[in-house]
Write a protein that holds these residues in place. Structure first.
Motif, PDB file in Angstrom:
ATOM      1  N   GLU A   9       0.835  -1.206   0.000  1.00 25.40           N
ATOM      2  CA  GLU A   9       0.000   0.000   0.000  1.00 25.40           C
ATOM      3  C   GLU A   9       0.872   1.259   0.000  1.00 25.40           C
ATOM      4  O   GLU A   9       0.593   2.216  -0.735  1.00 25.40           O
ATOM      5  N   LEU A  10       1.927   1.263   0.795  1.00 27.52           N
ATOM      6  CA  LEU A  10       2.842   2.401   0.834  1.00 27.52           C
ATOM      7  C   LEU A  10       3.500   2.610  -0.523  1.00 27.52           C
ATOM      8  O   LEU A  10       3.613   3.742  -1.005  1.00 27.52           O
ATOM      9  N   ARG A  11       3.915   1.540  -1.149  1.00 25.12           N
ATOM     10  CA  ARG A  11       4.540   1.634  -2.473  1.00 25.12           C
ATOM     11  C   ARG A  11       3.573   2.244  -3.481  1.00 25.12           C
ATOM     12  O   ARG A  11       3.945   3.102  -4.281  1.00 25.12           O
ATOM     13  N   GLU A  12       2.296   1.836  -3.415  1.00 25.50           N
ATOM     14  CA  GLU A  12       1.294   2.388  -4.330  1.00 25.50           C
ATOM     15  C   GLU A  12       1.085   3.877  -4.078  1.00 25.50           C
ATOM     16  O   GLU A  12       0.971   4.664  -5.034  1.00 25.50           O
ATOM     17  N   ALA A  18       4.379  10.389  -6.780  1.00 22.22           N
ATOM     18  CA  ALA A  18       5.405  10.720  -7.777  1.00 22.22           C
ATOM     19  C   ALA A  18       4.751  11.086  -9.104  1.00 22.22           C
ATOM     20  O   ALA A  18       5.153  12.059  -9.759  1.00 22.22           O
ATOM     21  N   THR A  19       3.743  10.348  -9.495  1.00 20.48           N
ATOM     22  CA  THR A  19       3.021  10.645 -10.733  1.00 20.48           C
ATOM     23  C   THR A  19       2.348  12.009 -10.652  1.00 20.48           C
ATOM     24  O   THR A  19       2.409  12.803 -11.594  1.00 20.48           O
ATOM     25  N   GLU A  20       1.733  12.274  -9.519  1.00 16.85           N
ATOM     26  CA  GLU A  20       1.050  13.555  -9.324  1.00 16.85           C
ATOM     27  C   GLU A  20       2.039  14.715  -9.337  1.00 16.85           C
ATOM     28  O   GLU A  20       1.773  15.763  -9.935  1.00 16.85           O
ATOM     29  N   LYS A  39      12.765  12.219  -7.313  1.00 11.27           N
ATOM     30  CA  LYS A  39      13.860  11.259  -7.143  1.00 11.27           C
ATOM     31  C   LYS A  39      13.884  10.695  -5.724  1.00 11.27           C
ATOM     32  O   LYS A  39      14.111   9.502  -5.523  1.00 11.27           O
ATOM     33  N   LYS A  40      13.628  11.559  -4.734  1.00  6.93           N
ATOM     34  CA  LYS A  40      13.574  11.090  -3.351  1.00  6.93           C
ATOM     35  C   LYS A  40      12.426  10.102  -3.158  1.00  6.93           C
ATOM     36  O   LYS A  40      12.575   9.088  -2.459  1.00  6.93           O
ATOM     37  N   LEU A  41      11.291  10.403  -3.762  1.00  6.98           N
ATOM     38  CA  LEU A  41      10.152   9.474  -3.664  1.00  6.98           C
ATOM     39  C   LEU A  41      10.471   8.135  -4.317  1.00  6.98           C
ATOM     40  O   LEU A  41      10.140   7.072  -3.773  1.00  6.98           O
ATOM     41  N   LEU A  42      11.091   8.188  -5.472  1.00  9.68           N
ATOM     42  CA  LEU A  42      11.438   6.937  -6.161  1.00  9.68           C
ATOM     43  C   LEU A  42      12.477   6.149  -5.374  1.00  9.68           C
ATOM     44  O   LEU A  42      12.428   4.909  -5.338  1.00  9.68           O
TER      45      LEU A  42
END
Length: 94
Positions: A9-12, A18-20, A39-42
């Motif tokens: 769920e966290l990964r989603e 990141a998309t937003e 980049k930090k999110l990824l």
């Protein structure tokens, strides 16, 4: 099991965020450099996936270990019963 579910769920959520951020960056009139945040999110997503894989492997090892212990317990109990060493006695008879 619930930890693995929360990791997924966290990964989603990280993927959605990141998309937003990328979408917001594309539609901004004022130039904001959101790339470092993306980049930090990824990077956080990669770590979450890594932890999830470790948890999954540990859970699988525990499942196999539990299965082997149960199998060995049955084998030893059967061996004791067939050898006659394990004969229940009545408590009233010495």
């Amino acid at each position: 099991h619930s930890v693995r579910e929360s990791q997924v769920e966290l990964r989603e959520h990280i993927d959605n965020l990141a998309t937003e951020l990328c979408r917001i960056n594309e539609h901004q009139k004022v130039v904001l450099d959101l790339d470092p945040y993306v980049k930090k999110l990824l990077n956080a997503r990669r770590r979450v996936v890594l932890v999830n894989n470790i948890l999954q492997n540990a859970q699988e090892r525990l499942r196999r270990l539990n299965h082997n212990v149960a199998k060995e317990t049955v084998r030893r109990k059967t061996m004791l019963e067939t050898s006659g060493a394990f004969t229940p006695r009545s408590p009233s008879k010495p």
